[in-house]
Design a protein around this motif. Structure first.
Motif, PDB file in Angstrom:
ATOM      1  N   ALA A   1     -26.640  21.822 -24.218  1.00 51.03           N
ATOM      2  CA  ALA A   1     -27.860  22.479 -24.090  1.00 51.03           C
ATOM      3  C   ALA A   1     -28.291  23.520 -23.777  1.00 51.03           C
ATOM      4  N   ALA A   2     -27.620  23.687 -22.239  1.00 56.61           N
ATOM      5  CA  ALA A   2     -27.497  24.954 -21.933  1.00 56.61           C
ATOM      6  C   ALA A   2     -27.250  26.612 -22.430  1.00 56.61           C
ATOM      7  N   GLU A   3     -26.079  25.904 -22.994  1.00 51.63           N
ATOM      8  CA  GLU A   3     -25.837  27.150 -24.164  1.00 51.63           C
ATOM      9  C   GLU A   3     -26.134  27.554 -25.884  1.00 51.63           C
ATOM     10  N   GLY A   4     -27.878  26.225 -25.827  1.00 55.28           N
ATOM     11  CA  GLY A   4     -28.329  26.261 -26.912  1.00 55.28           C
ATOM     12  C   GLY A   4     -28.266  26.057 -27.862  1.00 55.28           C
ATOM     13  N   ARG A   5     -27.280  24.974 -27.929  1.00 54.90           N
ATOM     14  CA  ARG A   5     -27.127  23.865 -29.009  1.00 54.90           C
ATOM     15  C   ARG A   5     -27.827  22.531 -28.221  1.00 54.90           C
ATOM     16  N   SER A   6     -28.424  22.367 -29.757  1.00 58.70           N
ATOM     17  CA  SER A   6     -29.012  20.867 -29.481  1.00 58.70           C
ATOM     18  C   SER A   6     -28.353  19.291 -29.880  1.00 58.70           C
ATOM     19  N   VAL A   7     -27.569  18.854 -28.969  1.00 58.65           N
ATOM     20  CA  VAL A   7     -26.405  18.044 -29.544  1.00 58.65           C
ATOM     21  C   VAL A   7     -27.085  16.660 -29.683  1.00 58.65           C
ATOM     22  N   GLU A   8     -26.706  15.528 -30.644  1.00 63.98           N
ATOM     23  CA  GLU A   8     -26.984  14.670 -30.788  1.00 63.98           C
ATOM     24  C   GLU A   8     -25.804  13.366 -30.319  1.00 63.98           C
ATOM     25  N   VAL A   9     -25.902  12.574 -29.641  1.00 58.28           N
ATOM     26  CA  VAL A   9     -24.907  11.864 -29.648  1.00 58.28           C
ATOM     27  C   VAL A   9     -25.033  10.322 -30.050  1.00 58.28           C
ATOM     28  N   ILE A  10     -24.174   9.699 -30.914  1.00 59.78           N
ATOM     29  CA  ILE A  10     -24.246   8.429 -31.123  1.00 59.78           C
ATOM     30  C   ILE A  10     -22.230   7.483 -31.007  1.00 59.78           C
ATOM     31  N   ASP A  11     -22.885   6.701 -30.177  1.00 65.90           N
ATOM     32  CA  ASP A  11     -22.281   5.439 -29.566  1.00 65.90           C
ATOM     33  C   ASP A  11     -22.178   4.754 -30.476  1.00 65.90           C
ATOM     34  N   VAL A  12     -20.788   4.190 -30.582  1.00 69.64           N
ATOM     35  CA  VAL A  12     -20.552   3.838 -32.221  1.00 69.64           C
ATOM     36  C   VAL A  12     -20.509   2.234 -31.508  1.00 69.64           C
ATOM     37  N   ARG A  13     -20.348   2.177 -30.262  1.00 71.25           N
ATOM     38  CA  ARG A  13     -19.824   0.584 -30.008  1.00 71.25           C
ATOM     39  C   ARG A  13     -19.095  -0.603 -30.920  1.00 71.25           C
ATOM     40  N   SER A  14     -19.297  -0.658 -31.870  1.00 71.78           N
ATOM     41  CA  SER A  14     -18.675  -1.289 -32.850  1.00 71.78           C
ATOM     42  C   SER A  14     -17.853  -0.125 -33.496  1.00 71.78           C
ATOM     43  N   LEU A  15     -16.840  -1.292 -33.391  1.00 74.18           N
ATOM     44  CA  LEU A  15     -15.370  -0.198 -34.339  1.00 74.18           C
ATOM     45  C   LEU A  15     -15.431  -1.360 -35.333  1.00 74.18           C
ATOM     46  N   SER A  16     -15.325  -2.721 -35.330  1.00 74.55           N
ATOM     47  CA  SER A  16     -14.820  -3.210 -36.632  1.00 74.55           C
ATOM     48  C   SER A  16     -15.597  -4.446 -36.281  1.00 74.55           C
ATOM     49  N   PRO A  17     -16.744  -4.029 -37.391  1.00 71.23           N
ATOM     50  CA  PRO A  17     -16.965  -4.005 -38.122  1.00 71.23           C
ATOM     51  C   PRO A  17     -17.928  -2.600 -37.920  1.00 71.23           C
ATOM     52  N   PHE A  18     -17.589  -0.985 -39.117  1.00 69.06           N
ATOM     53  CA  PHE A  18     -18.298  -0.630 -38.510  1.00 69.06           C
ATOM     54  C   PHE A  18     -19.271   0.343 -39.617  1.00 69.06           C
ATOM     55  N   ASP A  19     -20.749   0.784 -38.802  1.00 68.51           N
ATOM     56  CA  ASP A  19     -21.842   1.492 -38.831  1.00 68.51           C
ATOM     57  C   ASP A  19     -21.437   2.735 -39.446  1.00 68.51           C
ATOM     58  N   ASP A  20     -21.428   2.058 -40.602  1.00 66.75           N
ATOM     59  CA  ASP A  20     -20.903   3.699 -41.803  1.00 66.75           C
ATOM     60  C   ASP A  20     -22.749   4.265 -41.575  1.00 66.75           C
ATOM     61  N   ALA A  21     -23.340   3.799 -42.260  1.00 64.17           N
ATOM     62  CA  ALA A  21     -24.762   3.938 -42.409  1.00 64.17           C
ATOM     63  C   ALA A  21     -25.958   4.923 -41.522  1.00 64.17           C
ATOM     64  N   THR A  22     -25.878   4.772 -39.967  1.00 65.12           N
ATOM     65  CA  THR A  22     -25.942   5.591 -38.379  1.00 65.12           C
ATOM     66  C   THR A  22     -25.901   6.595 -38.423  1.00 65.12           C
ATOM     67  N   VAL A  23     -23.535   6.637 -38.733  1.00 63.75           N
ATOM     68  CA  VAL A  23     -22.890   8.077 -38.286  1.00 63.75           C
ATOM     69  C   VAL A  23     -23.361   8.397 -40.192  1.00 63.75           C
ATOM     70  N   ILE A  24     -23.588   8.257 -41.030  1.00 64.67           N
ATOM     71  CA  ILE A  24     -23.578   8.872 -41.672  1.00 64.67           C
ATOM     72  C   ILE A  24     -24.869   9.281 -41.690  1.00 64.67           C
ATOM     73  N   ALA A  25     -25.720   9.153 -42.090  1.00 65.98           N
ATOM     74  CA  ALA A  25     -27.383   9.367 -41.645  1.00 65.98           C
ATOM     75  C   ALA A  25     -27.388  10.333 -40.358  1.00 65.98           C
ATOM     76  N   ALA A  26     -26.585  10.260 -39.216  1.00 64.01           N
ATOM     77  CA  ALA A  26     -26.722  11.314 -38.628  1.00 64.01           C
ATOM     78  C   ALA A  26     -26.014  12.451 -38.917  1.00 64.01           C
ATOM     79  N   VAL A  27     -24.786  12.647 -39.182  1.00 59.76           N
ATOM     80  CA  VAL A  27     -23.938  13.356 -39.824  1.00 59.76           C
ATOM     81  C   VAL A  27     -24.789  14.251 -40.925  1.00 59.76           C
ATOM     82  N   ARG A  28     -24.856  13.599 -41.071  1.00 58.98           N
ATOM     83  CA  ARG A  28     -25.718  13.994 -42.465  1.00 58.98           C
ATOM     84  C   ARG A  28     -26.355  16.101 -42.411  1.00 58.98           C
TER      85      ARG A  28
END
Length: 354
Positions: free
Chosen positions: A251-278
């Motif tokens: 952020a100090a270098e001008g980049r706005s970064v989102e952080v997603i805590d996956v926390r569940s490795l299996s099963p995996f939350d495809d929906a949240t991750v995909i929406a965030a990256v898209r």
């Protein structure tokens, strides 16, 4: 290995067990370390269900190497929280028999690599009984594994073995990064009728946070830890606070970064991750474990497949190196750090730098 502790809980309370009013429905949130939040989750589960038992190496009178089971034997008795011989395969095998007969064992492997002598039991029996019996025999068993580095542990005491378990069908694999998730995910794991591998980041045992005992977390759900618009960081365990620190630096270098805590490795939350990256068009996966054939590689592949048309750059990953875990004085060279994450951000094909 001996780790020194003082005469208090990790939340600062005396070694006399969790206060009896903690964790009751409707009680106000409390600030706890992750270790104390896990302790409270175990105490609440033992109180709520007489079929819950806790056992493992030194979990009784000592309260565990990291004091996660501190005070439980004194409060609930040696038949509910007890020590075992130094035989991990025997610990898991005993838990399998208990789970088959209606009990809800919660076992501790003490250190991540110590679980490997029990790996055959976990893969061949714990993970397969439900499928083998067509659901007639359930396996309500929680395997707690302190994992990861950052504590200066010697060989066999600081491994990241999550890929072994996440690769095994029949196992739920979760990893908290906050005291709140530590409490909520452990309560969910103990309530589950299927086996759960519960990975506890050793480096985060002493971190503090607010815990609301009424808060529930479902398996297969990721958590948005920070909002951002330019790039999405996907992390779990100790990589989450690293991602948040790197996001501040970016952020100090001008980049706005989102952080997603996956926390569940299996099963995996495809929906949240995909929406965030898209939404951001760029992604970095961060994890301590070696990168080859890892959970980070799987996340990288899933994101690449499902977000291909939305990506502005290839999905990067920042992980441990593909070597045996480094000795204590060298682990800072092995573990991912802020500089490596910022270097990855710089490779993401920014239009203003083309």
């Amino acid at each position: 290995m001996t780790i020194a502790h003082d005469d208090t809980h990790l939340d600062g309370a005396p070694l006399d067990g969790i206060r009896p009013d903690d964790g009751k429905a409707g009680s106000a949130p409390v600030t706890l370390t992750m270790a104390a939040a896990l302790n409270l989750a175990l105490a609440d589960a033992l109180t709520a269900d007489p079929e819950v038992v806790v056992f493992g190496e030194d979990v009784g009178a000592l309260g565990g190497v990291f004091r996660v089971t501190d005070g439980l034997t004194a409060r609930f008795g040696e038949d509910r929280c007890f020590d075992t011989p130094l035989a991990e395969s025997g610990i898991v095998g005993t838990a399998v028999g208990m789970a088959m007969n209606g009990m809800r064992p919660v076992i501790e492997m003490q250190f991540d690599a110590f679980a490997l002598p029990a790996f055959e039991q976990i893969v061949s029996h714990v993970a397969k009984y439900g499928n083998r019996t067509r659901g007639q025999v359930r396996m309500p068993l929680v395997i707690r594994i302190p994992f990861g580095g950052g504590i200066g542990g010697v060989e066999h005491h600081c491994d990241s073995s999550e890929a072994y378990y996440a690769h095994t069908p029949g196992l739920t694999v979760v990893c908290p990064s906050t005291p709140q998730d530590a409490y909520s995910l452990l309560r969910a794991a103990i309530a589950s009728s299927d086996p759960v591998v519960f990975l506890e980041p050793k480096k985060l045992y002493w971190t503090r946070g607010e815990v609301d005992t009424t808060h529930r977390v479902e398996f297969g759900s990721a958590r948005a830890a920070r909002a951002g618009r330019d790039v999405t960081m996907l992390a779990y365990g100790t990589a989450v606070p690293l991602a948040l620190e790197a996001a501040e630096a970016a952020a100090a270098e001008g980049r706005s970064v989102e952080v997603i805590d996956v926390r569940s490795l299996s099963p995996f939350d495809d929906a949240t991750v995909i929406a965030a990256v898209r939404a951001t068009g760029r992604a970095i996966v961060i994890a301590e474990a070696p990168g080859y054939a890892s959970v980070a590689s799987e996340i990288q592949a899933r994101v690449s497949e499902r977000c291909f048309a939305y990506l502005e750059a290839p999905v990067r990953k920042v992980t441990g190196f593909d070597v045996p875990y480094a000795p204590p004085k060298l682990e800072h060279w092995y573990l991912p750090d802020v500089d490596r994450v910022l270097d990855a951000i710089d490779t993401l094909q920014w239009e203003d730098e083309s």
